[in-house]
Write a protein that holds these residues in place. Structure first.
Motif, short mmCIF file in Angstrom:
data_model
loop_
_atom_site.label_atom_id
_atom_site.label_comp_id
_atom_site.label_asym_id
_atom_site.label_seq_id
_atom_site.Cartn_x
_atom_site.Cartn_y
_atom_site.Cartn_z
N HIS A 1 0.82 -1.20 0.00
CA HIS A 1 0.00 0.00 0.00
C HIS A 1 0.86 1.27 0.00
O HIS A 1 0.61 2.20 -0.77
CB HIS A 1 -0.89 -0.03 1.25
N LYS A 2 1.87 1.29 0.86
CA LYS A 2 2.74 2.47 0.92
C LYS A 2 3.41 2.72 -0.43
O LYS A 2 3.55 3.86 -0.86
CB LYS A 2 3.81 2.30 2.00
N ALA B 1 2.28 1.73 -3.42
CA ALA B 1 1.29 2.11 -4.43
C ALA B 1 0.91 3.58 -4.28
O ALA B 1 0.67 4.28 -5.28
CB ALA B 1 0.05 1.23 -4.30
N MET B 2 0.86 4.06 -3.04
CA MET B 2 0.51 5.47 -2.80
C MET B 2 1.62 6.39 -3.34
O MET B 2 1.33 7.41 -3.96
CB MET B 2 0.31 5.70 -1.31
N VAL B 3 2.85 6.06 -3.04
CA VAL B 3 3.95 6.90 -3.53
C VAL B 3 3.97 6.88 -5.07
O VAL B 3 4.13 7.94 -5.72
CB VAL B 3 5.30 6.43 -2.95
N ASN B 4 3.79 5.72 -5.65
CA ASN B 4 3.75 5.67 -7.12
C ASN B 4 2.60 6.49 -7.70
O ASN B 4 2.71 7.02 -8.81
CB ASN B 4 3.63 4.21 -7.58
N ALA B 5 1.52 6.60 -6.95
CA ALA B 5 0.37 7.38 -7.44
C ALA B 5 0.72 8.85 -7.64
O ALA B 5 0.11 9.53 -8.47
CB ALA B 5 -0.82 7.23 -6.49
N ILE B 6 1.68 9.37 -6.88
CA ILE B 6 2.08 10.78 -7.09
C ILE B 6 2.54 10.97 -8.54
O ILE B 6 2.15 11.93 -9.21
CB ILE B 6 3.23 11.18 -6.12
#
Lengths: 149, 149, 149, 149, 149, 149, 149, 149
Positions: free
Chosen positions: C59-60, C62-67
């Motif tokens: 999850h962590k 995937a969130m950073v990649n979402a930026i």
């Protein structure tokens, strides 16, 4: 699910009546432009005062009609645009473009002869039909998952 | 102030060239659809593979052309739509409606014969011109406050 | 006209390089997600601290990649989504849906075997290609009106 | 507060029925895609006419289905997307991306085996559940502040 | 890819300088509120005239500062919000909410003691960091795919 | 940070020149309506042809001017609206409302006599100034954190 | 006119009840977050499964609560945010920022001691009240044009 | 079709009553600002506490009135703005600009003497009327396709 459908375009045949009648029993509400040709042409000057110049005569009417047209399209989930056999029908194509930019689901209704000339308009649509009954079939399928037998 | 202008519509006369040339020296950048008629009709199948069915042949091309058209209109401050003497030109009216819904400043360019048929399109415009030179005069005035002498 | 293109999806073949190389000389700028699989999986914990639980580890990251992903899609005019032969590739389909809702021009790239499974995704696209060269041909045509010879 | 919930994704188990039944008594209205697989595949040609080419057969159906899907997602406050054990389910991931870009509250429903493959989709969600009952519990809590006992 | 980053929140330590310095060589441009506390408190009355009432003194300043804050957040791709050890810092949380509603990528920066009190704010973020160096590492990874060694 | 500022309203004094001059050295670019009163009144007929009716004479000009006004406001970060001592100045108040609905930062500039009549307009602003120098001071503070000495 | 009002912030006093009771007879509907502190803290793990790590325990709950909070704010015409005497209340300030960016009419409710710390939040509001009765008076005036006697 | 109409502007004559009465039997709902001049001026201080300074007295009232005005305009399909013979009426022009930027259908109502001063406002309208009866005639035509006899 209930659908709001705007019926734009050709005003010389009874395609709107066919669709409204065919859709009886479905959870659909319909709107359309003023389809009384004379009233639609003259509404501006009849209400707001005569114009000597034909251009402004037309302009005042087109502006008043836009109050209804914009509201009808803005409220719609589905915009059906019918191109008939005759006339330029640029207002129909304009409505299609306007509805497309607002992200409305477009259904274009026309005979096969117009297919090439309408290819850009058709390309913005989710369905291209030839027959009002097909529009009814789509509405029924979308609302009830039922295909025509 | 700099203006981005999209030149939509009729592709059989040199009205685009007249405007681009007339606007030399002004801070304007122009975009337009592909104006090579044959390429525009065949781009879909030429790139993505042939279709037996004429409808899908046209459809593939119209979709590829939409990549350019949508980008051109979305980026524009001003969209000029020219209606010529011939053909249905429904894509021109579609572009006008699309641009209008996006809030673009519309200039419609057509001869007086089309005024009645285009009254709804004209009603969405900030200027209705008959002559490419008038479009140039508008761009010059908007950018430099100078009227034609 | 200049185009910003985001290249989403499959990261195990060199399709991005083929497109970028093929597009040399065209006014296109490309963005893409992080294509280093290991870095992409571990970025969250490598930067923000380890997690015992694999779910939060993922999850962590995937969130950073979402930026990067959101910025890349938001800035793009055209989003190309490639589906390869293997894996679930749900992030690719997610990106296609995300880009579609933002009104981006979508090009979907996949082999014929996936056509049925991707029919809803393809239906949101302006072009469906099988080959990176076709994407290059589309970009060249959109920017220069030139068809492949 | 009343909630409109769209139930997207897997159509081979009774997860939708479980949620609808579990939510009885709550102020929730549900929508979902057509879940009759055969009708969903054939709706385009059944209504608008047969196609020789399987691709266009699928395409016409996917476009007609999009009328319902887009309306369902656009109207929803909460979009639940279920990933089952089998199939590519790219339309489910597409719907999740589409809903995410529109700012809908996403709940993703899948078994633990899919967690890594769905990490980008899960990262866009406000809740990730394994069991339809958990979705019901969320809806009840959101509407009534009551936790499962 | 280039990133515009807005650095909101605590103004009593050098965390902004650490990030700006650490990000040297990356394609990032930074904005931030006015960090001169006295100027920020008094800008309204210093420019627009004194107020007897402390409330309106504060109000005039807060309004003038909003010109900068809104512009900085509206232009940003990424909004970093730092919560320090002291003070209410409601403007920081307000900026986080404001940025979240605009769809900006949020990074929240705070010590572990604040984790529970900030859980709603953190839940809107794509990353929660404790240390300015971690923010730099995220920016570097997003722009260059490089993880800290 | 750089600011785009639109200077709307009164055209009979040199307040625009005072602001532009005072802002020299700051990273600000200015736009404004056409301030040549005669050109602004006659641009429609001078370019697009004479009208017998004064109303349409005025209308054509107002529409052409709107191309510039809308672009100027749409592009701006800050819209300054000046109300002078004389005339109705309804276009100034219209611009203020238009800019407010677009979320622009508004600065209203007027003498104390107009305060009561402008209270709704002022209530939409982030600053209300009496003097062009105050507008310059705000721009300098927003861009450089420096208060007037 | 009917108003939808969202009551955000402090959950330890009966201010919501005072407003709801005071507004009886007015055409107002109210929403609010879950105000059961324990349920609000634990909803994530109670429904979706326990977490060892306190951070993720909190995170899961905050995400589930966001389904209700976002819906409540998105639907509201007016968002009232109450800051009490104790705690950090960053979620209240976050809601205020979120509502402000969505263009909601904000009413901030707090005692005079918090005025300086809340000056940026107050500056985004259309009214700043100290007492729930004042909020009721505003709602009555907005709906019925009646001032308190 | 049903229309929501907001009646903005002049509050010293009975034009609102004439329109509301004339529209009886049509599917129209009306909203308007508070038209009790004294209440409208004093609502801020009457509810939220007295101010020594007349500017802030006015400001508090204007802010409270904005809750109603913004809601009324945001909800409307059609915004009618009446300019009377006297006063500056800048709030009327502000409302017209605000409504225009939101894409509302504008009807401007004023005597012929104001035509030149209102030309920019009229240019944003779909109809310019002199008489409340004309507004009723427009509403009747838009809703029922009936012209005045």
């Amino acid at each position: 699910m209930a659908l709001k459908v705007y019926l734009s375009g050709e005003i010389h045949t009874d395609w709107r009546e066919q669709i409204v009648e065919g859709a009886q029993g479905l959870d659909v509400s319909f709107n359309s432009p003023v389809t009384d040709h004379a009233a639609s042409d003259d509404c501006g000057v009849a209400i707001l005062g005569a114009e000597d110049n034909k251009y402004w005569h037309d302009h005042k009417g087109a502006m008043v009609n836009a109050i209804r047209t914009r509201k009808g399209i803005a409220d719609a989930d589905v915009v059906v645009v019918r191109f008939g056999e005759k006339y330029k029908q640029w207002n129909a194509a304009f409505d299609a473009g306007y509805a497309s930019a607002l992200g409305k689901s477009l259904i274009i209704l026309h005979g096969p002869d117009h297919a090439h000339a309408l290819k850009e308009v058709d390309a913005a649509a989710l369905a291209v039909a030839e027959d009002p009954k097909q529009v009814v079939d789509i509405l029924r399928y979308v609302l009830t998952s039922t295909l025509p037998s």
